[in-house]
Design an enzyme around this catalytic site. Structure first.
Site, short mmCIF file in Angstrom:
data_model
loop_
_atom_site.label_atom_id
_atom_site.label_comp_id
_atom_site.label_asym_id
_atom_site.label_seq_id
_atom_site.Cartn_x
_atom_site.Cartn_y
_atom_site.Cartn_z
N GLY A 143 8.84 2.79 -11.73
CA GLY A 143 9.00 4.22 -12.00
C GLY A 143 9.05 5.04 -10.73
N ASP A 144 8.22 4.67 -9.74
CA ASP A 144 8.25 5.37 -8.46
C ASP A 144 9.58 5.15 -7.75
OD1 ASP A 144 5.44 6.42 -8.21
OD2 ASP A 144 4.99 4.31 -8.47
#
Length: 601
Positions: free
Chosen positions: A387-388
């Protein structure tokens, strides 16, 4: 592209992995005993997002490993050379009446920027190389009057992507557009070398100092005062699988100082990596103002506040979107409805709901036609930190002037590559000497974890290696026979640089990522790992296979790998090779066939 820095705002964490093996239970409790092999520490939370943004902003660097990618070929002129890297700037006139002389090399990597005039009336003379890898950015002029050779790559206009595949054979409901799988945006659209600044709550405790060191020298840190200690997340892993997570530390961010506000005012783009620990909350007013001026991407957290109104893109995953929205269901339509609902509720331009291995769904308020961006297939890998990586890639693309649709396409591709390379565990940081070192373009992830698991249950680890530049029947036969020797087969592959040193000019024919992907797809292969050196000795020292397989008519005693395996009691074996098959011969036959075809014309 904006000249200001890319500012990452959010909560810095210290991630710690305690790695080892568990082969017995404790005598006083039904709990596994982990024999620790090493400890790895890295910047987590917004720190990981900043590290990835810095790597992604420099297209010469691989985001997963931090190593330099192989540079693009130098531009050359002359009848036998290659015309490459041709760029038409925005608002340029038409690139017309381009003529390629007979026997010239391929016309490659032609990039037409948004707003450029048409690329028209390109004439390729008889005997010229193919017109290949032409990339037309969305919004560019027409590609007209061109006789296009096979494998020409033309990026679609984002609002129309016909013929794209569905995701994992799921049915795409009416009104959901799909985008084709792409590797990345053209290099000319990347934010090459942009400064990355991390704005985060940070004190002077030991965990904070370690996290600072893990960020490296390429990221400028502007601190918000922290009343407390930096949060630390510790995972205990046995055989590469998490057993337990321990969370400790934490504090309250204080009032931001004038330097923090100045950095936000000077930003060219902003990424908010909110981990629900208060940094984004104390900067909310400044972020609201910044969203009116520059692209702002917000990666939300269930414990944090909503994105500020005016944000260009919010990036919740499917579980987070379901927590933020009261729309029920788990179908693709339900994800799309939740994304559109959140875009309207938050007042943001777009919401990209990330769907893991299925890709991402880009929505906007009131829209009934979301864009589905499928993810390329990934063999194995670790999704931790995906997600990052997605949010960082999207922010870098928007900072470079990309449309949200383009930014999400690039983010999906980069996140998939990041997962395949080992996820957050592959990101460099601090490690104890006993932790296995990283090798080549593939960090120690699945291959090392697999070897540990097989050994822990008393199995036999088999490894083999080579360039595998053009996979052929000889390779396939060797791998199938090698796999039958033990309980798992790990393939060690020469990196692009290593292969070029070994084979000479013009090699590799196939880049490392493609070679690894093809090998990983074979049923006989359990894991693939790369090495940068001329021989795999250093890699084998960390991997420690029981058997090393070599194909051909070598004498095992003269191989450097044999000396390495003897140190831990391993055995080198030589298997016969399928006669008449070799990459060099195939390449020569292809070259002769191409020359004969040109003469016939």
């Amino acid at each position: 592209m904006s000249r200001g820095p890319l500012v990452v705002v959010g909560d810095l964490l210290l991630d710690e992995d305690i790695e080892g093996e568990a082969s017995r239970l404790a005598p006083d409790a039904p709990a596994p005993v982990v024999d620790v092999a090493g400890v790895r520490r890295r910047a987590g939370g917004a720190g990981l997002a900043a590290v990835l943004a810095a790597r992604l902003s420099d297209r010469r660097t691989d985001p997963a490993t931090g190593r330099r990618r192989d540079p693009k070929p130098a531009r050359r002129t002359g009848r036998a050379g290659t015309l490459s890297g041709v760029e038409a700037a925005p608002d340029a006139g038409p690139l017309a009446d381009v003529q390629v002389a007979p026997d010239a090399g391929p016309l490659a990597d032609v990039q037409v920027a948004p707003g450029a005039g048409p690329l028209a009336d390109v004439q390729v003379a008889p005997g010229a190389g193919p017109l290949a890898d032409v990339q037309v950015a969305p919004g560019a002029g027409a590609l007209a009057g061109v006789e296009v050779a096979p494998h020409v790559e033309v990026a679609p206009h984002v609002e129309a992507a016909p013929g794209a595949e569905s995701v994992h054979d799921s049915e795409v409901p009416p009104g959901v557009a799909t985008a084709p799988r792409v590797a990345s945006l053209p290099d000319s659209e990347a934010a090459a070398g942009v400064e990355v600044v991390l704005v985060t709550a940070l004190g002077s405790d030991e965990a904070g100092e370690i996290a600072r060191r893990c960020l490296g020298d390429g990221i400028r840190v502007v601190a918000v005062p922290l009343d407390g200690t930096l949060p630390v997340k510790t995972r205990v892993l046995a055989g590469g699988r998490p057993l337990l997570r321990l969370d400790r530390g934490g504090g309250t961010p204080g009032r931001p100082g004038p330097e923090v506000l100045r950095v936000l005012e000077s930003a060219g783009a902003i990424l908010v990596a909110d981990y629900g620990r208060g940094t984004a909350d104390v900067l909310r007013d400044a972020l609201t103002e910044a969203a009116r001026r520059v692209p702002l991407v917000w990666d939300p957290h269930p414990r944090g506040g909503p994105p500020v109104a005016g944000a260009r893109l919010a990036t919740p995953n499917a579980k987070e979107a379901a927590a933020f929205s009261d729309r029920p269901g788990s179908s693709l339509r339900a994800h799309a409805d939740r994304g559109a609902d959140l875009a309207e509720r938050w007042g943001v331009t777009h919401v990209a709901v990330t769907l893991g291995a299925a890709g991402a769904l880009l929505t906007r308020a009131g829209s009934t036609a979301p864009l589905l961006v499928p993810a390329p297939p990934v063999a194995g890998g670790d999704p931790c930190g995906a997600g990052d990586c997605f949010a960082a890639a999207a922010a870098v693309a928007l900072a470079a002037g990309a449309l949200p649709e383009e930014a999400v396409e690039r983010a999906v591709a980069e996140a998939a590559a990041f997962v395949g390379a080992g996820g957050a565990s592959a990101v460099s940081g601090e490690a104890t000497p006993s932790a296995p070192p990283s090798h080549g373009a593939e960090p120690p992830g699945d291959a090392f974890a697999l070897a540990r698991r097989v050994r822990a249950r008393g199995g036999t680890v088999v490894a083999t290696g080579g360039c595998f530049d053009l996979l052929h029947a000889g390779h396939v036969g060797l791998l199938e026979r090698a796999a039958r020797i033990g309980d798992c087969l790990i393939v060690c592959v020469n990196s692009d640089a290593s292969l070029a040193r070994l084979k000479g000019p013009g090699r590799p024919l196939t880049p490392l990522a493609d070679r690894m992907r093809v090998l990983a797809a074979l049923g006989s292969v359990d894991a693939v790992v790369a090495f940068d050196e001329d021989t795999p000795e250093r890699l084998l020292e960390a991997l420690r296979p029981d058997v090393w397989v070599k194909g051909g008519d070598y004498s095992p005693d003269g191989l450097p790998e044999t000396r390495a395996l003897r140190r831990w009691g391993g055995q080198t074996v030589v298997l016969p090779y399928l006669d008449g098959r070799s990459t060099t011969r195939i390449a020569h036959r292809a070259a002769r066939a191409a020359a004969a075809g040109r003469r016939a014309r």
